[in-house]
Design a protein around this motif. Sequence first.
Motif, PDB file in Angstrom:
ATOM      1  N   TRP A 174       1.048  -1.088  -0.160  1.00 35.29           N
ATOM      2  CA  TRP A 174       0.005   0.004  -0.093  1.00 35.29           C
ATOM      3  C   TRP A 174       1.053   1.119  -0.160  1.00 35.29           C
ATOM      4  N   ASP A 175       1.981   1.292   0.343  1.00 35.81           N
ATOM      5  CA  ASP A 175       3.351   2.596   0.225  1.00 35.81           C
ATOM      6  C   ASP A 175       3.202   2.617  -1.275  1.00 35.81           C
ATOM      7  N   ASP A 176       3.707   1.509  -2.009  1.00 40.64           N
ATOM      8  CA  ASP A 176       4.189   1.408  -2.847  1.00 40.64           C
ATOM      9  C   ASP A 176       2.232   1.999  -3.863  1.00 40.64           C
ATOM     10  N   PHE A 177       1.388   1.855  -3.565  1.00 39.78           N
ATOM     11  CA  PHE A 177       0.155   2.063  -4.325  1.00 39.78           C
ATOM     12  C   PHE A 177      -0.168   3.570  -4.057  1.00 39.78           C
ATOM     13  N   ARG A 178       0.449   4.150  -3.060  1.00 38.01           N
ATOM     14  CA  ARG A 178       0.439   5.705  -2.459  1.00 38.01           C
ATOM     15  C   ARG A 178       1.464   6.274  -4.422  1.00 38.01           C
ATOM     16  N   ALA A 179       2.600   5.662  -3.961  1.00 38.35           N
ATOM     17  CA  ALA A 179       3.470   6.429  -4.746  1.00 38.35           C
ATOM     18  C   ALA A 179       3.127   5.779  -6.012  1.00 38.35           C
ATOM     19  N   ALA A 180       2.742   5.054  -6.670  1.00 34.95           N
ATOM     20  CA  ALA A 180       2.328   4.741  -7.739  1.00 34.95           C
ATOM     21  C   ALA A 180       0.933   6.179  -7.979  1.00 34.95           C
ATOM     22  N   ALA A 181       0.462   5.901  -6.976  1.00 36.05           N
ATOM     23  CA  ALA A 181      -0.909   7.288  -7.178  1.00 36.05           C
ATOM     24  C   ALA A 181      -0.244   8.756  -7.488  1.00 36.05           C
ATOM     25  N   GLU A 182       0.433   9.089  -7.099  1.00 35.64           N
ATOM     26  CA  GLU A 182       1.403  10.393  -6.977  1.00 35.64           C
ATOM     27  C   GLU A 182       1.663   9.870  -8.814  1.00 35.64           C
ATOM     28  N   VAL A 184       1.271   8.529 -10.833  1.00 38.60           N
ATOM     29  CA  VAL A 184      -0.109   9.048 -12.480  1.00 38.60           C
ATOM     30  C   VAL A 184      -0.256   9.839 -11.943  1.00 38.60           C
ATOM     31  N   LYS A 185      -0.911  10.894 -10.869  1.00 41.19           N
ATOM     32  CA  LYS A 185      -1.043  12.387 -11.659  1.00 41.19           C
ATOM     33  C   LYS A 185      -0.556  13.414 -12.080  1.00 41.19           C
ATOM     34  N   LYS A 186       0.817  13.096 -11.641  1.00 43.42           N
ATOM     35  CA  LYS A 186       2.234  13.437 -12.248  1.00 43.42           C
ATOM     36  C   LYS A 186       1.891  13.509 -13.477  1.00 43.42           C
ATOM     37  N   ALA A 187       1.904  12.330 -13.933  1.00 41.07           N
ATOM     38  CA  ALA A 187       2.329  12.171 -15.641  1.00 41.07           C
ATOM     39  C   ALA A 187       0.891  12.777 -16.001  1.00 41.07           C
ATOM     40  N   ASP A 188      -0.149  12.946 -15.541  1.00 42.99           N
ATOM     41  CA  ASP A 188      -1.789  13.277 -16.338  1.00 42.99           C
ATOM     42  C   ASP A 188      -2.201  13.733 -14.988  1.00 42.99           C
ATOM     43  N   ASP A 189      -2.361  14.941 -14.960  1.00 41.22           N
ATOM     44  CA  ASP A 189      -3.075  15.986 -13.727  1.00 41.22           C
ATOM     45  C   ASP A 189      -4.484  15.387 -14.194  1.00 41.22           C
ATOM     46  N   LYS A 190      -5.320  14.956 -14.742  1.00 40.20           N
ATOM     47  CA  LYS A 190      -6.625  13.944 -14.729  1.00 40.20           C
ATOM     48  C   LYS A 190      -6.550  12.945 -14.432  1.00 40.20           C
ATOM     49  N   ALA A 191      -5.774  12.512 -14.154  1.00 41.35           N
ATOM     50  CA  ALA A 191      -5.592  10.683 -14.225  1.00 41.35           C
ATOM     51  C   ALA A 191      -5.411  10.536 -12.397  1.00 41.35           C
ATOM     52  N   ARG A 192      -6.042   9.294 -12.576  1.00 41.58           N
ATOM     53  CA  ARG A 192      -5.686   9.094 -11.037  1.00 41.58           C
ATOM     54  C   ARG A 192      -6.157   7.243 -11.154  1.00 41.58           C
ATOM     55  N   ILE A 193      -5.272   7.057 -10.255  1.00 41.81           N
ATOM     56  CA  ILE A 193      -4.583   4.843  -9.444  1.00 41.81           C
ATOM     57  C   ILE A 193      -6.238   4.080 -10.016  1.00 41.81           C
ATOM     58  N   ALA A 194      -6.817   5.077  -8.813  1.00 41.99           N
ATOM     59  CA  ALA A 194      -7.973   4.162  -8.714  1.00 41.99           C
ATOM     60  C   ALA A 194      -9.342   5.347  -7.989  1.00 41.99           C
ATOM     61  N   THR A 195      -9.962   4.218  -7.356  1.00 37.13           N
ATOM     62  CA  THR A 195     -11.135   5.130  -7.093  1.00 37.13           C
ATOM     63  C   THR A 195     -12.158   4.857  -5.950  1.00 37.13           C
ATOM     64  N   PHE A 196     -12.370   5.669  -4.714  1.00 38.66           N
ATOM     65  CA  PHE A 196     -13.088   5.403  -3.293  1.00 38.66           C
ATOM     66  C   PHE A 196     -14.078   5.571  -3.573  1.00 38.66           C
ATOM     67  N   PHE A 197     -14.975   4.612  -3.619  1.00 35.84           N
ATOM     68  CA  PHE A 197     -16.308   4.373  -3.324  1.00 35.84           C
ATOM     69  C   PHE A 197     -17.311   4.081  -2.488  1.00 35.84           C
ATOM     70  N   PRO A 198     -17.884   5.892  -1.878  1.00 39.72           N
ATOM     71  CA  PRO A 198     -18.643   6.217  -1.378  1.00 39.72           C
ATOM     72  C   PRO A 198     -20.298   5.412  -1.198  1.00 39.72           C
TER      73      PRO A 198
END
Length: 440
Positions: A174-182, A184-198
């Motif tokens: 999960w530490d890797d996941f957060r780093a990868a999420a950052e 993804v956002k840096k590569a494309d400001d509109k892109a995200r790695i995943a979704t939180f489903f409320p």
Amino acid sequence: MGRKLAAAGVLAGLTLLAACGSGSGSGTGGSGTGGEAAPAGQPTTVTFWGWAKGTQQVVDAFNKSHKDIQIKFEEIPSGNAGGYAKFANAVKAGNAPDVMSVEYPQLPDFVNQGALEDISGEVGDVKAKYPANVFSLVELGGKAWALPMDAAPQVFFYRKDLFEANKIEVPKTWDDFRAAAEKVKKADDKARIATFFPDDPSILAALAWQAGGKWFGTEGDAWKVAVNDEATKKVAGYWQGLVKDDLVKVQASFSQEWNAAFEDDSLWGYVGANWGAGVMKGNHAGQSGKWAIAPVPHWGTPASGMLGGTTFGVSKGSKNTKAAVEVIKWLTGSEEAWTARLSSGTSSGFPAIADLVPVAAKSFDASFYGGQDIYALFSESYKTIQPGWTWGPSMVQVLTSFKDALGKVSTGGTTIPDVLETVQQATVAEIKGRGLNVAA
């Protein structure tokens, strides 16, 4: 695979089953429920409600190959406010179907309501086909109330082409996941790695399970409730951080908005379960070859929880109990059923009966995932499911309470950790209100 995924057996003797009475599990049942008994010489009609992908194809295969029993299938929506509400109302009205799809979390609720038949006496011949830890999920009070269809280990879907093009490693922790999420956002400001489903707290439950959480247990004749245990607080805090830092999207699950995000390349991943492989393939056929699947990120040691999973139960009072049991045995345990389900191209179900996994793997066209051996991955993920998880007696209420509270996260009206406290209090009150004991 000898792990115990749910301590359902400890419910024997608890007042959870007091309202259920003793199911006949053997004959024609009571009146007013399910299909009518067939006239002499005519096939018995078994009514069946469900929603699992590929079910219509399975029903068609059954009806084609059977002369003495025919299934009348009605597809209903999944979820507490959809099919489960309809089923509960039908039970009260005395016109429930003979066979009903019930996910593992909701099974104790329907047993508690007296909605399902005790089929222990009818399934002894197939019980040994299931791993003991899976079959325990359908046993309450020492009785069998359904047959498992599938298991649902967690996995992570990701856009392999975009990860590789931007030199982003597939996260293992999960530490890797957060780093990868950052990244993804840096590569494309509109892109995200995943979704939180409320709107889908079952995913939060699976993440808590994976982290070693135990929302329910027993102490003597009392329920222990720990929706806000330390493992779940860790998970809640982690995802709250991702939401706060805008590293994941906050969208309703399977919504038009969510699907559109995959299509415009603004969503590069999905934390889900094996059954999502068929969903993704069916909804985004134009992205064939671009997706791959990996183990779900972990907290230091490979682990998984179960996200969903379906069982088939017989409604209390069905006039066609024997025929209904034969139907659910075939639906869950025949090669023909799994070939039909997976060949539909919409399902990527993982059979609860281990001997049927090769049948599923052979029947599912994995070209969408570049020919990846996804069933080998599912099998490995299944082996890492954390032991000791128990579903409580009021999961419909628990999931509804979660959904109501989580809906305020996107507006800043609450936080995910705060939601845990809200649901903890509501769950304790609900269980006590049912006349059950709750340990201090």
